[in-house]
Design a protein around this motif. Sequence first.
Motif, mmCIF file in Angstrom:
data_model
loop_
_atom_site.group_PDB
_atom_site.id
_atom_site.type_symbol
_atom_site.label_atom_id
_atom_site.label_comp_id
_atom_site.label_asym_id
_atom_site.label_seq_id
_atom_site.Cartn_x
_atom_site.Cartn_y
_atom_site.Cartn_z
ATOM 1 N N TYR A 108 9.236 -2.155 -37.164
ATOM 2 C CA TYR A 108 8.229 -1.485 -36.341
ATOM 3 C C TYR A 108 7.223 -2.503 -35.814
ATOM 4 O O TYR A 108 6.886 -2.522 -34.613
ATOM 5 N N GLY A 109 6.738 -3.377 -36.697
ATOM 6 C CA GLY A 109 5.758 -4.373 -36.288
ATOM 7 C C GLY A 109 6.314 -5.379 -35.301
ATOM 8 O O GLY A 109 5.629 -5.785 -34.350
ATOM 9 N N LEU A 110 7.561 -5.808 -35.496
ATOM 10 C CA LEU A 110 8.156 -6.782 -34.588
ATOM 11 C C LEU A 110 8.470 -6.157 -33.232
ATOM 12 O O LEU A 110 8.223 -6.759 -32.182
ATOM 13 N N GLY A 111 9.026 -4.928 -33.235
ATOM 14 C CA GLY A 111 9.394 -4.294 -31.972
ATOM 15 C C GLY A 111 8.187 -3.850 -31.179
ATOM 16 O O GLY A 111 7.989 -4.276 -30.026
ATOM 17 N N PHE A 112 7.364 -3.015 -31.808
ATOM 18 C CA PHE A 112 6.212 -2.481 -31.099
ATOM 19 C C PHE A 112 5.100 -3.508 -30.951
ATOM 20 O O PHE A 112 4.544 -3.699 -29.882
ATOM 21 N N GLY A 113 4.750 -4.170 -32.038
ATOM 22 C CA GLY A 113 3.576 -5.018 -32.017
ATOM 23 C C GLY A 113 3.805 -6.402 -31.444
ATOM 24 O O GLY A 113 2.904 -6.981 -30.840
ATOM 25 N N THR A 114 5.006 -6.952 -31.639
ATOM 26 C CA THR A 114 5.241 -8.335 -31.216
ATOM 27 C C THR A 114 5.973 -8.399 -29.880
ATOM 28 O O THR A 114 5.435 -8.901 -28.889
ATOM 29 N N VAL A 115 7.197 -7.894 -29.834
ATOM 30 C CA VAL A 115 7.999 -8.016 -28.617
ATOM 31 C C VAL A 115 7.327 -7.316 -27.437
ATOM 32 O O VAL A 115 7.227 -7.870 -26.331
ATOM 33 N N LEU A 154 10.270 -7.164 -14.597
ATOM 34 C CA LEU A 154 11.313 -7.343 -15.608
ATOM 35 C C LEU A 154 10.695 -7.622 -16.985
ATOM 36 O O LEU A 154 11.178 -7.111 -18.006
ATOM 37 N N LEU A 155 9.633 -8.413 -17.014
ATOM 38 C CA LEU A 155 8.966 -8.694 -18.285
ATOM 39 C C LEU A 155 8.376 -7.417 -18.884
ATOM 40 O O LEU A 155 8.459 -7.184 -20.100
ATOM 41 N N THR A 156 7.784 -6.575 -18.031
ATOM 42 C CA THR A 156 7.217 -5.315 -18.521
ATOM 43 C C THR A 156 8.314 -4.392 -19.042
ATOM 44 O O THR A 156 8.129 -3.689 -20.050
ATOM 45 N N LEU A 157 9.462 -4.380 -18.376
ATOM 46 C CA LEU A 157 10.591 -3.584 -18.867
ATOM 47 C C LEU A 157 11.048 -4.080 -20.244
ATOM 48 O O LEU A 157 11.382 -3.274 -21.120
ATOM 49 N N LEU A 158 11.060 -5.392 -20.435
ATOM 50 C CA LEU A 158 11.409 -5.923 -21.755
ATOM 51 C C LEU A 158 10.373 -5.505 -22.792
ATOM 52 O O LEU A 158 10.710 -5.254 -23.951
ATOM 53 N N GLY A 159 9.105 -5.414 -22.376
ATOM 54 C CA GLY A 159 8.089 -4.885 -23.274
ATOM 55 C C GLY A 159 8.378 -3.448 -23.656
ATOM 56 O O GLY A 159 8.238 -3.058 -24.820
ATOM 57 N N GLY A 160 8.797 -2.638 -22.681
ATOM 58 C CA GLY A 160 9.175 -1.254 -22.979
ATOM 59 C C GLY A 160 10.363 -1.175 -23.921
ATOM 60 O O GLY A 160 10.433 -0.298 -24.794
ATOM 61 N N LEU A 161 11.309 -2.102 -23.784
ATOM 62 C CA LEU A 161 12.467 -2.140 -24.679
ATOM 63 C C LEU A 161 12.025 -2.483 -26.106
ATOM 64 O O LEU A 161 12.507 -1.891 -27.076
ATOM 65 N N GLY A 162 11.095 -3.445 -26.239
ATOM 66 C CA GLY A 162 10.576 -3.765 -27.556
ATOM 67 C C GLY A 162 9.885 -2.577 -28.186
ATOM 68 O O GLY A 162 10.056 -2.305 -29.391
ATOM 69 N N TRP A 163 9.129 -1.844 -27.391
ATOM 70 C CA TRP A 163 8.464 -0.636 -27.882
ATOM 71 C C TRP A 163 9.504 0.365 -28.377
ATOM 72 O O TRP A 163 9.321 1.018 -29.415
ATOM 73 N N ALA A 164 10.613 0.499 -27.652
ATOM 74 C CA ALA A 164 11.658 1.441 -28.045
ATOM 75 C C ALA A 164 12.261 1.064 -29.403
ATOM 76 O O ALA A 164 12.496 1.928 -30.249
ATOM 77 N N PHE A 165 12.516 -0.233 -29.629
ATOM 78 C CA PHE A 165 13.011 -0.653 -30.943
ATOM 79 C C PHE A 165 11.977 -0.340 -32.026
ATOM 80 O O PHE A 165 12.328 0.059 -33.145
ATOM 81 N N GLY A 166 10.689 -0.513 -31.702
ATOM 82 C CA GLY A 166 9.649 -0.148 -32.650
ATOM 83 C C GLY A 166 9.652 1.339 -32.943
ATOM 84 O O GLY A 166 9.460 1.759 -34.091
ATOM 85 N N VAL A 202 2.064 -7.046 -39.328
ATOM 86 C CA VAL A 202 3.243 -7.860 -39.009
ATOM 87 C C VAL A 202 3.029 -8.799 -37.815
ATOM 88 O O VAL A 202 3.370 -9.983 -37.889
ATOM 89 N N PRO A 203 2.466 -8.348 -36.681
ATOM 90 C CA PRO A 203 2.469 -9.183 -35.470
ATOM 91 C C PRO A 203 1.603 -10.439 -35.488
ATOM 92 O O PRO A 203 1.963 -11.396 -34.764
ATOM 93 N N PRO A 204 0.458 -10.506 -36.197
ATOM 94 C CA PRO A 204 -0.410 -11.676 -36.004
ATOM 95 C C PRO A 204 0.283 -13.023 -36.218
ATOM 96 O O PRO A 204 0.112 -13.943 -35.395
#
Length: 333
Positions: free
Chosen positions: A64-71, A144-156, A182-184
Motif C-alpha cells: 500500500y505504501g509503495l503503490g499509493f505513497g511512493t509510485v 503519461l507520467l500522471t497516468l503512471l501515478g494513477g497506476l501506482g495508486w491502483a496497486f496501492g 513506508v514512502p519517506p
Amino acid sequence: MTTRDRLLAALVALLWGANFLAIHVGLQHFPPLFLAGLRFAIIAVPTMLLVPRPQVPLRWLIGYGLGFGTVQFVFLFVAMDVGMPTGLASLVLQSSAPFTVLLGAVLLRERLSPRQQVGIGLAVVGMAAIAVSRAQSAALLPVLLTLLGGLGWAFGNLSSRLALRAAPDANPLHLTLWMSVVPPLPLFALSLATEGPAADLAALRAAVTPAGLPGLLALFYLVVLATVVGSGIWTLLLRRNPAGVVAPYSLLVPVVGIGLSALVLGERPGAVELVAAAVIVGGVLLGTPARESLTRWNRPGWSTRSGGTSTLSGSSGPSAAATASRSPTASAA
C-alpha cells in the motif's frame, strides 16, 4: 445520507480539489521528490508515536505504501514539475479508478459487469483523447507520467483492500496513516540520487525565510488539511453511510481542481479536454457497481468500515479515499 454528511462530503471534495493548487505552490519551493518525502515524513513521525499499528499483513501494508505513497507521488509530482497543468492533473489521476478495476480483474480474477466494462471503456477513450490532444502540443510526457501515478495508486488500492480483507476489524484511517511510514525512505533516497543533497538543503534553508512562507503553507495544507482533515472526514462518512453513496462525491475533485486552476492560475483547458473530462467522469461513475451489488460488499467482513480507506491525494488525496475497485477513487494527492 443526511444533509450534514452531504456538506461534509462536498467539503472533502473541495479540500482535495484545492490540494492540487497546494502541490503547484509547493513545487515552486521544493524539489518534487523531496516535497513528497517531507509530506509523508511529517505524517509518519507522529503516527509511529501515537497511532496503534493496524494488525494487517506487513506485505500488504508495504505494498500500500509503495503503490499509493511512493509510485503515485513520484510520477504525479514529477509530472506537475515538468509541465502537467494543475487542473488536468486532478482529472487524469482519476485513471486510478479504471486501473483498479482492471487490476482486480487480472490479478484477483474478479468479474467485470457489463456496466463496469462500458465505464472503463469510456474512461479509456477520454484518457486517449487527452493524450492525443496533448501530443499535438508536444506535452504528452506529463500526461503519461500522471497516468503512471494513477497506476501506482491502483496497486496501492489493491494492497489496502487485501490488507483489510485479511484483517476486517482494522481501522481504515490507522491503515492509511501507517501507510505513510513506508514512502519517506524511498522518496528521500530517490531525491538524493536525482535531485541532489544541495538542492534539498537549499530548499530547507529557503523555507525558513519570508520568501519560503508560501512553500511552508503549501506543505501544511498537504499534510493537515488534505490528509488529516480530509481523510479523517472521508473515513467517518464511509462508516456512517454506504460506500456507494459516499464515493461518487469523489468525482467532484477534478471539477474543483479544474475550476480552481482556471480561476487562480488562469489555466484554460481546450474543448477536446473538456469533452474528454466529461467522458472520463461519466465512465468512472458508470464503472461504480450498481446499488444491488453493495449488499455483497457490505456483508460481514466487508463492511463499509472495513472496505473504505482514505486516500492521501490526492489524492491525494488525495486521497486515497475510495473503496478500492468498487467505487471511484478520490484524490487527496
